[in-house]
Design a protein around this motif. Structure first.
Motif, PDB file in Angstrom:
ATOM      1  N   PHE B 180       0.856  -1.025   0.323  1.00  0.00           N
ATOM      2  CA  PHE B 180      -0.033  -0.080   0.218  1.00  0.00           C
ATOM      3  C   PHE B 180       0.776   1.301   0.228  1.00  0.00           C
ATOM      4  O   PHE B 180       0.599   2.119  -0.826  1.00  0.00           O
ATOM      5  CB  PHE B 180      -1.257  -0.002   1.072  1.00  0.00           C
ATOM      6  N   PRO B 181       1.871   1.478   0.996  1.00  0.00           N
ATOM      7  CA  PRO B 181       2.600   2.563   0.835  1.00  0.00           C
ATOM      8  C   PRO B 181       3.746   2.625  -0.527  1.00  0.00           C
ATOM      9  O   PRO B 181       3.880   3.362  -0.932  1.00  0.00           O
ATOM     10  CB  PRO B 181       3.613   2.504   2.205  1.00  0.00           C
ATOM     11  N   PHE B 182       3.882   1.262  -0.906  1.00  0.00           N
ATOM     12  CA  PHE B 182       4.727   1.395  -2.298  1.00  0.00           C
ATOM     13  C   PHE B 182       3.687   1.923  -3.262  1.00  0.00           C
ATOM     14  O   PHE B 182       4.335   2.701  -4.022  1.00  0.00           O
ATOM     15  CB  PHE B 182       4.953  -0.207  -2.368  1.00  0.00           C
ATOM     16  N   THR B 183       2.407   1.427  -3.273  1.00  0.00           N
ATOM     17  CA  THR B 183       1.681   2.029  -4.463  1.00  0.00           C
ATOM     18  C   THR B 183       1.482   3.480  -4.424  1.00  0.00           C
ATOM     19  O   THR B 183       1.209   4.223  -5.169  1.00  0.00           O
ATOM     20  CB  THR B 183       0.228   1.330  -4.416  1.00  0.00           C
ATOM     21  N   LEU B 184       1.390   4.009  -3.156  1.00  0.00           N
ATOM     22  CA  LEU B 184       1.085   5.469  -2.851  1.00  0.00           C
ATOM     23  C   LEU B 184       2.520   6.204  -3.404  1.00  0.00           C
ATOM     24  O   LEU B 184       2.300   7.469  -3.966  1.00  0.00           O
ATOM     25  CB  LEU B 184       1.026   5.791  -1.280  1.00  0.00           C
ATOM     26  N   GLY B 185       3.448   5.571  -2.990  1.00  0.00           N
ATOM     27  CA  GLY B 185       4.748   6.291  -3.560  1.00  0.00           C
ATOM     28  C   GLY B 185       4.917   6.223  -4.827  1.00  0.00           C
ATOM     29  O   GLY B 185       5.472   7.142  -5.594  1.00  0.00           O
ATOM     30  N   VAL B 186       4.430   5.346  -5.696  1.00  0.00           N
ATOM     31  CA  VAL B 186       4.629   5.298  -7.174  1.00  0.00           C
ATOM     32  C   VAL B 186       3.680   6.273  -7.765  1.00  0.00           C
ATOM     33  O   VAL B 186       3.940   7.093  -8.590  1.00  0.00           O
ATOM     34  CB  VAL B 186       4.095   3.848  -7.691  1.00  0.00           C
ATOM     35  N   ILE B 187       2.380   6.390  -7.045  1.00  0.00           N
ATOM     36  CA  ILE B 187       1.384   7.485  -7.377  1.00  0.00           C
ATOM     37  C   ILE B 187       2.134   8.864  -7.366  1.00  0.00           C
ATOM     38  O   ILE B 187       1.866   9.697  -8.152  1.00  0.00           O
ATOM     39  CB  ILE B 187      -0.114   7.443  -6.704  1.00  0.00           C
TER      40      ILE B 187
END
Lengths: 198, 348
Positions: B180-187
């Motif tokens: 979840f934080p990874f996906t947020l980071g990518v966004i």
């Protein structure tokens, strides 16, 4: 040692689901888990066939091959079992299994499926035979008592056969020879890489 | 009288037999010699040839159990146990070997004109936070992910089945939740750095000259050179593919069936190991591969001479925005996202 297999004679299966019920009762399988189920193909059309399917205890089992923690093992009788202590509930065996045998106790979002459960051929698991601990985790251990899986034992039309692969194949061959027709041993080619010549 | 009755009975019986015989004739002609109740029956091999999976109807609520046979599980197994292992090994170990060899040949790329001592801001605190959040998540996801594919051959023999299972269970949950934080980071990376990462003509020239790492000179570049733009788009597109395919596996049967999940796992696995390989190269350049390349992400500032050599056009842009020569004249001045610190000039 015998090589235990299942064989469902689709020309005899009447879709009564007694095997499903017997399995759930004998192994006290939790809600939502069905180690065995009956599926009807072409339901309501001419030539429909019902097949009772569970873990086929494959030769060179795909579930065992893909398990990231190698929690599967095959007994001397050719029964494929797994350790619920080692299982991490990743679901990979479900992707690999050709028969949809692995079941998970929870709906399973975020990978919280819980420990995988599947047909044990009524052979329990890695715990000592016929202990309460083994029963609680894996269900009945009938094979150690000299009995076959209950689903096959109580099949009313003797459609579902369990036992040594060569013997049940012979029984099926005789049937086909007597009645003059057969619709093949469902799943055998996929599970055991062999068919029964009838 | 009795004789008459007997005669009537005979006639009636004879007629009845005649009628039955006539009526039975077409029926007998229709009846085939041998009954084959399997003439219409579904055949397993035929069904498998048609769609490679057999599906019917059941009576239990679990509808996914109505698929009774899907032999392509065997294909997926072949992928997971053989192909992915080869692709992963070649990509990751091959990249490590390549980077080691490259380091031996090229060594650390130095700042040619030495350090000027003047520093200019390259990444804001928020940009660095965004980068390191994604990076930390990526390293955790990478290690826990590689464990699923390679752990049982590398780690299991070392620590035993019990410890390996406990670790893998924790790793699985970590992998799922850290996504979840990874996906947020990518966004965030996509949104914040998009403006600087649109490919343009300068990039072609940069690629032709092999950039600052393979080539021996310093082709001009704006804030992000063509290589960095490549990393950006690999992170954005690769990250999106990995995230989407991963969520399809975290939420089983929500969006797709068993065949779709097998495909999702194939995509997830292949893209992930390639992603790891590319990020190893990214880490190499950012650390030992190039002098002064870690500072922008570490402290947020770069040396003026590093900026001149690697991002000449960006430096011109920045200079034009605050006035030429301003950066040397105004040490420790705070501009809009542009701070210059000269350690030789005491702060007032």
């Amino acid at each position: 040692m015998a090589r235990m297999k299942f064989l469902c004679d689709a020309d005899r299966c009447i879709d009564c689901n007694a095997c499903v019920t017997a399995c759930k009762n004998e192994n006290e399988v939790p809600w939502g888990i069905n180690r065995r189920r009956v599926v009807t193909i072409n339901d309501g059309k001419p030539g429909e066939r019902s097949v009772s399917m569970a873990c086929m205890h494959c030769t060179d089992a795909p579930c065992a091959a893909v398990c990231p923690v190698s929690c599967f093992y095959t007994t001397a009788d050719g029964v494929v079992l797994h350790s619920k202590d080692l299982c991490i509930g990743c679901g990979y065996c479900f992707y690999a299994c050709p028969f949809g045998a692995p079941q998970y106790p929870r709906v399973g979002n975020f990978g919280s499926r819980g420990k995988m459960d599947k047909c044990t051929y009524c052979t329990g698991g890695p715990e000592p035979d016929n202990t309460p601990l083994q029963y609680e985790k894996y269900g009945a251990n009938r094979l150690s008592e000299g009995k076959l899986p209950l689903c096959a034992e109580m099949c009313s039309t003797k459609s579902l056969l369990a036992g040594d692969g060569d013997i049940i194949a012979e029984i099926y061959k005789d049937r086909v020879a007597k009645r003059g027709y057969g619709s093949g041993a469902w799943g055998w080619q996929t599970a055991y890489r062999e068919t029964i010549d009838t | 009288m009795a004789m008459f009755c007997a005669r009537i009975r005979l006639i009636v019986t004879a007629m009845a037999i005649l009628i039955f015989a006539v009526a039975a004739l077409p029926a007998a002609a229709q009846q085939p010699n041998a009954v084959d109740p399997n003439a219409d029956a579904v055949k397993e091999q035929q069904l498998l040839q048609q769609s490679n999976r057999i599906q019917g109807l059941g009576t239990i609520p679990d509808t996914k159990s109505y698929v009774i046979e899907q032999p392509m599980g065997r294909v997926w197994r072949q992928f997971h146990e053989v192909w992915l292992r080869w692709i992963g090994s070649i990509a990751v170990l091959g990249m490590l070997a390549l980077l080691g060899l490259f380091y031996l040949i090229r060594g650390t790329v130095r700042i040619e004109s030495g350090r000027s001592g003047v520093k200019i801001v390259r990444f804001t605190a928020f940009e660095r936070f965004m980068h390191w959040m994604t990076a930390t998540c990526f390293i955790i996801l990478g290690l826990t992910g590689l464990n699923i594919t390679f752990g049982k051959h590398v780690l299991l023999p070392l620590i035993g089945p019990s410890a390996f299972s406990s670790w893998s269970l924790a790793a699985k949950y970590t992998h799922n939740f850290i996504s979840f934080p990874f996906t947020l980071g990518v966004i965030l990376i996509f949104v914040v750095w998009l403006a600087g990462n649109i490919p343009n003509r300068v990039d072609i020239e940069w690629f032709k000259r092999g950039g600052g790492i393979i080539g021996r000179d310093h082709p001009p570049a704006y804030r992000f050179n063509a290589g960095q733009k490549g990393v950006y788009w690999i992170v954005v597109l690769g990250g999106t593919v990995v995230a989407v395919s991963g969520y399809m596996l975290i939420f089983p049967f929500y969006v797709t069936n068993i065949a779709g999940m097998q495909l999702a796992q194939v995509v997830h696995g292949v893209i992930a190991v390639l992603f790891v390989a590319v990020m190893l190269a990214h880490i190499y350049i950012g650390t030992i591969g190039m002098e002064g390349a870690f500072e922008p992400m570490g402290e947020g500032t770069v040396d003026l001479n590093w900026a001149k050599e690697h991002h000449s056009l960006w430096l011109e842009e920045e200079g034009a925005r605050i006035g030429p020569g301003e950066m040397e004249r105004q040490p420790a001045a705070n501009y809009h996202g542009f701070r210059i610190t000269d350690p030789n000039v005491p702060r007032s």
